[in-house]
Every structure is written in C-alpha cells, then in structure tokens.
Motif scaffolding. Structure first.
Motif, PDB file in Angstrom:
ATOM      1  N   ALA A  40      11.511   3.712  -2.855  1.00 32.19           N
ATOM      2  CA  ALA A  40      10.600   2.676  -3.323  1.00 32.19           C
ATOM      3  C   ALA A  40       9.191   3.250  -3.480  1.00 32.19           C
ATOM      4  O   ALA A  40       8.837   4.274  -2.882  1.00 32.19           O
ATOM      5  N   ILE A  41       8.374   2.559  -4.267  1.00 31.03           N
ATOM      6  CA  ILE A  41       6.968   2.937  -4.427  1.00 31.03           C
ATOM      7  C   ILE A  41       6.127   1.957  -3.618  1.00 31.03           C
ATOM      8  O   ILE A  41       6.049   0.772  -3.959  1.00 31.03           O
ATOM      9  N   PRO A  42       5.497   2.428  -2.525  1.00 33.89           N
ATOM     10  CA  PRO A  42       4.764   1.497  -1.664  1.00 33.89           C
ATOM     11  C   PRO A  42       3.339   1.236  -2.140  1.00 33.89           C
ATOM     12  O   PRO A  42       2.651   2.136  -2.633  1.00 33.89           O
ATOM     13  N   THR A  43       2.926  -0.010  -2.012  1.00 29.91           N
ATOM     14  CA  THR A  43       1.516  -0.384  -2.102  1.00 29.91           C
ATOM     15  C   THR A  43       1.168  -0.998  -0.754  1.00 29.91           C
ATOM     16  O   THR A  43       1.869  -1.905  -0.284  1.00 29.91           O
ATOM     17  N   TYR A  44       0.107  -0.486  -0.110  1.00 28.37           N
ATOM     18  CA  TYR A  44      -0.158  -0.852   1.282  1.00 28.37           C
ATOM     19  C   TYR A  44      -1.193  -1.963   1.412  1.00 28.37           C
ATOM     20  O   TYR A  44      -2.148  -2.056   0.637  1.00 28.37           O
ATOM     21  N   MET A  45      -0.982  -2.794   2.445  1.00 28.19           N
ATOM     22  CA  MET A  45      -1.970  -3.774   2.885  1.00 28.19           C
ATOM     23  C   MET A  45      -2.610  -3.240   4.167  1.00 28.19           C
ATOM     24  O   MET A  45      -1.917  -2.697   5.035  1.00 28.19           O
ATOM     25  N   VAL A  46      -3.925  -3.399   4.298  1.00 25.25           N
ATOM     26  CA  VAL A  46      -4.648  -2.858   5.452  1.00 25.25           C
ATOM     27  C   VAL A  46      -4.876  -3.963   6.475  1.00 25.25           C
ATOM     28  O   VAL A  46      -5.515  -4.973   6.174  1.00 25.25           O
ATOM     29  N   PRO A  47      -4.364  -3.805   7.696  1.00 27.04           N
ATOM     30  CA  PRO A  47      -4.623  -4.819   8.724  1.00 27.04           C
ATOM     31  C   PRO A  47      -6.050  -4.708   9.261  1.00 27.04           C
ATOM     32  O   PRO A  47      -6.682  -3.655   9.177  1.00 27.04           O
TER      33      PRO A  47
END
Length: 759
Positions: free
Chosen positions: A268-275
């Motif tokens: 998969a190609i990840p796009t990250y969310m920052v906590p």
C-alpha cells in the motif's frame, strides 16, 4: 461428564447446636464424597459465606440454611451473590417442618428449596448435584467442552505432535521434569489438525467455528477469527485481505510497527496523520479534521509517493491506534461519521483495549461499538485485539473482529485466503481454548469483572493523589497521576480524590478530555472526542508541568522506573518524566501495595540522598557515580535534560513526517537485496533511511524505511544524537531503539543504523 465433577459445594448452616442437623449434614457430606469429586466446605456466618463465595471461583453450588428471622440478611447476601454470578445454584434448606416457603420468602433469588429431613439423603444429594452439573455445563465454553470431551475419550494417537499426549516427555529425566511442571492436561490437549472431532482453524469448521461465532457475538462482531501468532499477524491479515499494491492508505503515525509491516506486505501507499503531543511527551489523538474529505485530499496531493494518476483515488484503508499507548480512547462513532464517505475500510488497532465492550464507561469508544441513529452508514470496520494482553488468553492468542459495512459486506471465503497465509496447519489447541474461555468469562460476568478492575484502578489513583496532597501540605513532595483534577458530582465540582470511587468508575464524563479543564495538556482538544482509560495509569514525576515546563528541581522517570524494577515492580512503559501502569483483571491488592511501598521507599532514599551505588549496585561499575547521592543523581540528570532541551528535541522529531523517496514495500525490497550500508547517526544527513527507527519510549516510528533525512527532518538526527550523548553522560540508562544498534567506535558508544546505498 463423570470426570468433570470437580469443584466445591459451600454449605451455610446456623450454629444452633442441633445434633440432628449435624448428623444429617454428616450423611450429606458422606453421600457427596461417594457420588462425586466435589469438596464440601462449611460456614456458620453469612458474612463468611459471602467472603468464601467471592474468593473461591470453583464453588459450583451453595446449600444455604434459611431462617425467617434472618431474612433481611439472607436477602442482602443473595443480592451480592447474584450481582456477581446470576447462574450460581443457591439451594435453600430448612429444618423446620411445615415451614411454608411460598408465603415467607419474599424474594425469588433461590434456585431451589428443600426440607433437610424429608427426602432420603441420596435423593437430596442427587438433586443438588444435578443443579451443580447444570451450572458446570454453563461454564464450559464451546471449544473447551469439545476439547475436554475428546481428551476424556482416552484415544491412542497415531498422529502429530510427536510427544503423543506427553508420553515422549516421560521417557527421560529432563522430559519428566517438564511434564510434571506443566501437568498432564496441557499435553493431552496438545493435539493435531488430524483430529476431526475438534474442527479446523483454517476452515473455521466444527467446534472451532462454534467458538469463533460465540466470540463474535460476545465481542459484538459479525465475524471473529482466532489468530495464534499475535496481533502483529492480525494487523497484517486485515491489510492483506483488503488492500493490494499501490492502493492508498491513511495511517496514524502513532501506530505499532506491525502496521508498517502490513504496508510492506500489502504494498500500500501510506499517507500519514500526525498525532498531537503534550508537554509531558504524552502522545495525544489525531485531530478530528484529519478525517475530513478536504484534509485527506490535501495530504494525498502532497504525498510524493502517490502517482499523479492516483491522486484522486479513494483511500482503501484507514488505520488508527485505539487506545493510544497512554490510554486515550477515540469516540469511534464520531470518526465513523467523519470518515464514512472518505475510506473503503476502517481499521482500529485495539491491541491493549479488548475489554472495552464489557463496561458502559467505554460506550461509543471502541471499534465494535453499536451504531447510533446519526451513524446511518459506514464501511467495513476491523479491530485487532491482543486478547492475551489485558484479558485472560494465553500469550500470542489474539482475535480479529469484523463488523460489516452497512452496504459492503466482507466475504468470509475471500478474506479467509489472507487468513490462511498467516495460519499454521498445526495450531495450538490450548491457545484456542484460552480464547474460547476468555469469551466465556466475559459473557458470564464481564461487566462486573471490568468494573472491579476499574474500581481498583480508581482507588490506586486516589491513593497516590491522597499521599501527594498530604506530602505537599507538609512542604514535601510525592508522585502524582496524570488524570482529571476535578469532577462534577451531584451538581458540584469536587476534587477527584474526594469523589466516591463507585461514581468515578461509572461516570464517563469524568474521563472525557475537555478544553475548559486542561489537565491533559491538549489545549485544542475537540468536544466529546477522546476519553482517558481509567485502568491505564500514568504516574507523573516531580519537576515538570503538564505544558512541559521543567522546574528547578526534578526527578527523571528512568531512575524511579529502574528502582521499582529492582524492587520487584515493573512499569509497562517509561518516558522522560512519567511511566505507565496497566491495571488488569489480574491486578491484586498486594501488587498495588507493593507499588505504593516502592514509591514511598524511593522517596525516603531520595530525601536521605542515599548513595547511588547502594541504591543501584549495578551502577557501581561506572566511576562517574562514585560518591554521588540519589538526590544529586536525579538533579544532575534533570538539569542535563533541561539544559540540552531533550524534550523539545523529541517533540520536534516526532512532529515532522519526513519526505518519502520510496514506499515501505520498495524500501524493504532494497533491504533484502542488501542495497544498504551502515552509518553513524551524524552520517545520516541527506541519506535515505532503510528501516524503521522506533525509539522506546515512546515506541512509535520516528523514521520509516524509504524516508529522506533532509533539512525538513534534521530534527530527527538532532534528537538521536542528543540521546546518544545522554547515554554517554549517564551510563547504565540505555534506551531501546529499534532500527538502531550500538557499536563501540574509537572507544565510544555510537548509534548505527541502515541507510539505502546511493546510486
């Protein structure tokens, strides 16, 4: 089953000196021993009867003398018994002939009633045993029942495993020692896939299928799969079954490394969310706005890994850690409402949170939560449960739960293809039984079990804070707890420690994070979005405020944590100025008292400035600690952390997502092709990380394989170098950083990691 007639029968009798009654009870006792393997225990006090019931979970029947003059006390005891166990057979008996139970007993909690002298003793005991057997049948979880039946059939195995029910171990002394240590049933229940009576784990048939369906009902899922090689495999099964190469994923950066491996295997190609992160270094929730269509579109558009022709593709999978490692739990229905039209699948990694369904304090804050009227539709939802972590299953025994979408259903036959990639053809039946029994335990009285756990955690929280307040009032110090400082009780704001324990254990609102009551350090927290799990206790050290301001004097948590471990008390996770304790169903009062004792003992040694080498004999090998007192040692480390801005460096390092050059799967492929080289941390600049770099604490990826160490992410290098220098300054306080190994270069400890070779 004859061989399963074990347990205790609890008999309560009035101490009235009646010889006839004593003689009859002796006959009763003899008949029980003749007919069964039950043990009979006696009490003559109702309070003692209740205590025996609470502390002997192998009681299978209570035989209780009933006297009208003690009716209120009996009713009180019965109410408490029924609160804990609605199935327990409680048979009343009377010695007074002509006593009319229907008119005199004003409650209906007795299972049966008999006159002690009326029936012959064999009939009396037979009826009581019948009640016990009916009760025992309720205790047998579906798979356990089939497993016991098979083991009790005494068949000769001509199949694997090779120890043949333990016979191989009994053929020499080392094996016999092992056999005796674990006991015969462990080996007799260790069977082969060749046993058709028990069904197949891979095909989900027979008693195993019955058990998984039972667990699905108990945990509120449409499908449940037993996974025997840990929740790391659960995460990978979910992704392998729902995501394929080059599909888009929206991933919480605060995730377990197995989720990153899931992206490797699924490609998969990840796009990250920052906590978020507060001043204490505690990882907070992802902003709710991260789940909006606009935010997702913008993040995908900025992701260099996503090809131009895929920028407008839907996100195939979202992944969120729930609860966080520090016990923050998302309102899942709010996330469902936000994500409903933006992703095709939702995954909640609830490894440390499998118990949430079983107490109303967690309502709406777990993956398999019931839909609300506002949640009209949602995609398929997946939950990963480490059933072994804070519940009662054996280590590595996990569950994978599926809630079908309102429009899209998960096809079990197709999904099972992914499951079988991670399943052994030789499953451990004892592990399956432990998952089966865990479900049965929670079905039996899970709410009460978890409530007891919460109550004990709240009491421990209050106790620490009460000691803290007492010491501060005297001009001294003590540890504190990261938790609400006040709550609203009966319309009035009261101090947390002054509120009734039972109220705090039931009132969800107390634990909801709010802007106006910023004890938590997340000033921009959304309304009704996140709650603190009462059973996850973060103990805070003196010397730091919730917004991260370091005071003149302080005590770093690593020193206290090391002391506690030497004292026999082991925290789950240690940060710079806090450590985490996990309260579970297995927590005992003795364990809590040992913790308080350990903290108090540390305070005493600190106040005395006791020699460090006496407090920590293992540090005596380092010259720098000679002649140093414990208080001085704490202060030196505190000042070093303060002067070198370690917390600020850590916060900056975790708040940036480096620019990716390669996807996790591409970077992994290059590692296995050995297109890597080892470099020191200061040599990482302008290179591409080959592997994940995961510092403990806090245990989340700082770098992913394939990400560039450029100017944008130089704060990561700065933090790792600061940590390297810290460990040189304070030998013996060595951290654990996955993806980094320590080598001695020119006589100095250096951090070394893998980067991709340059073309």
């Amino acid at each position: 089953m004859e061989s399963f007639k074990f347990g205790k029968i609890l008999v309560y009798t009035e101490n009235d000196g009646s010889e006839a009654k004593q003689q009859r009870l002796l006959q009763f006792d003899d008949q029980i021993r003749e007919m069964t393997d039950f043990e009979v225990i006696y009490t003559t006090c109702l309070d003692e009867t209740l205590t025996m019931f609470m502390n002997n979970q192998d009681i299978v029947t209570i035989f209780m003398e009933y006297c009208p003059e003690h009716k209120e006390k009996v009713a009180e005891v019965l109410k408490k018994i029924r609160h804990r166990n609605k199935y327990m057979p409680v048979i009343a008996f009377s010695t007074k002939q002509g006593f009319n139970t229907l008119s005199d007993v004003e409650f209906t909690e007795f299972t049966d009633f008999t006159f002690l002298y009326e029936d012959d003793i064999e009939f009396l005991v037979g009826r009581l045993v019948s009640h016990a057997e009916t009760y025992i049948d309720k205790l047998e979880a579906p798979f356990l029942k089939a497993l016991i039946k098979y083991v009790d059939s005494y068949k000769y195995p001509w199949h694997t495993p090779g120890h043949m029910g333990g016979a191989a171990f009994r053929k020499n002394p080392p094996g016999q020692f092992f056999y005796d240590f674990l006991g015969p049933n462990v080996f007799r229940a260790d069977l082969s896939i060749s046993v058709p009576d028990l069904g197949s784990l891979l095909d989900h048939s027979g008693p195993i299928a019955d058990s998984e369906k039972y667990s699905a009902r108990v945990f509120g899922a449409d499908q449940t799969y037993y996974v025997l090689n840990g929740t790391s495999s659960v995460n990978q099964i979910i992704w392998k079954g729902r995501v394929i190469k080059d599909e888009l994923a929206l991933v919480d950066r605060n995730c377990h490394k197995s989720l990153n491996y899931a992206m490797v295997v699924s490609q998969a190609i990840p796009t990250y969310m920052v906590p978020r992160r507060n001043g204490l270094g505690i990882i907070g929730p992802v902003h709710l706005t991260e789940f909006t269509a606009e935010s997702i579109k913008n993040r995908v558009a900025q992701n260099p890994l996503v090809p131009a022709d895929k920028k407008n593709n839907r996100v195939k999978m979202s992944a969120l850690t729930n609860s966080t490692y520090d016990g923050l739990c998302y309102n899942v229905n709010r996330i469902k409402d936000s994500l409903v039209n933006n992703v095709d699948n939702m995954h909640f990694d609830e490894a440390w949170y499998a118990y949430a369904r079983f107490n109303p304090i967690y309502r709406e804050h777990y993956a398999m939560t019931e839909d609300t009227p506002e949640t009209k539709e949602h995609p398929p939802i997946f939950a990963s449960h480490s059933t072994h972590k804070l519940m009662a299953a054996f280590s590595q025994a996990s569950m994978l739960h599926v809630k079908n979408g309102t429009k899209v259903k998960v096809d079990p036959e197709i999904f099972n293809e992914a499951y079988m990639m991670y399943g052994s053809t030789s499953p451990q039946y004892n592990m399956i039984a432990s998952l089966d029994v865990t479900s049965s335990m929670m079905d039996f009285n899970g709410k009460e079990l978890i409530n007891d756990t919460i109550v004990e955690a709240v009491e421990l929280r209050k106790r620490i804070m009460q000691i803290h307040h007492q010491e501060v009032e005297k001009g001294g110090w003590f540890f504190s707890v990261w938790q609400p400082t006040t709550t609203t009780y009966e319309g009035k704001k009261v101090d947390f420690a002054d509120a009734p324990t039972e109220f705090l254990a039931e009132d969800q609102n107390t634990w909801i994070l709010k802007k106006e009551d910023n004890w938590h350090g997340f000033a921009d927290i959304e309304d009704d979005y996140v709650m603190l799990d009462p059973i996850k206790i973060t103990v805070k050290m003196p010397g730091i405020t919730v917004d991260g301001q370091l005071e003149e004097n302080g005590i770093p948590a690593a020193i206290v944590s090391n002391f506690l471990q030497n004292y026999g008390v082991v925290p789950e996770k240690t940060d710079y100025y806090s450590f985490l304790l996990l309260n579970s169903m297995g927590t005992t009062k003795g364990k809590q008292n040992a913790l308080i004792s350990g903290l108090s003992h540390f305070k005493k040694l600190y106040d005395q400035n006791a020699p460090v080498t006496e407090v920590f004999p293992c540090l005596a090998e380092y010259e720098c600690y000679a002649g140093v007192g414990l208080k001085d040692h704490c202060q030196a480390m505190h000042e070093y952390i303060k002067n070198t801005h370690m917390l600020e460096l850590m916060s900056k390092a975790f708040s940036v997502i480096p620019t990716p050059k390669y996807s996790p799967s591409d970077a992994s492929r290059m590692v296995f092709q050995e297109k890597v080289e080892k470099v020191t941390i200061d040599e990482m600049k302008n290179r591409i990380a080959a592997v994940m770099i995961v510092p403990y604490p806090p245990g989340i990826p700082m770098m992913m394989g394939g990400e560039i160490i450029d100017k944008k992410s130089e704060s990561i290098v700065e933090y790792l170098l600061a940590r390297e220098t810290f460990e040189d300054k304070f030998p013996g306080y060595y951290g654990d950083i996955h993806g980094v190994e320590v080598k001695v270069i020119d006589g100095k400890r250096r951090f070394v990691t893998l980067v991709l070779k340059e073309d």
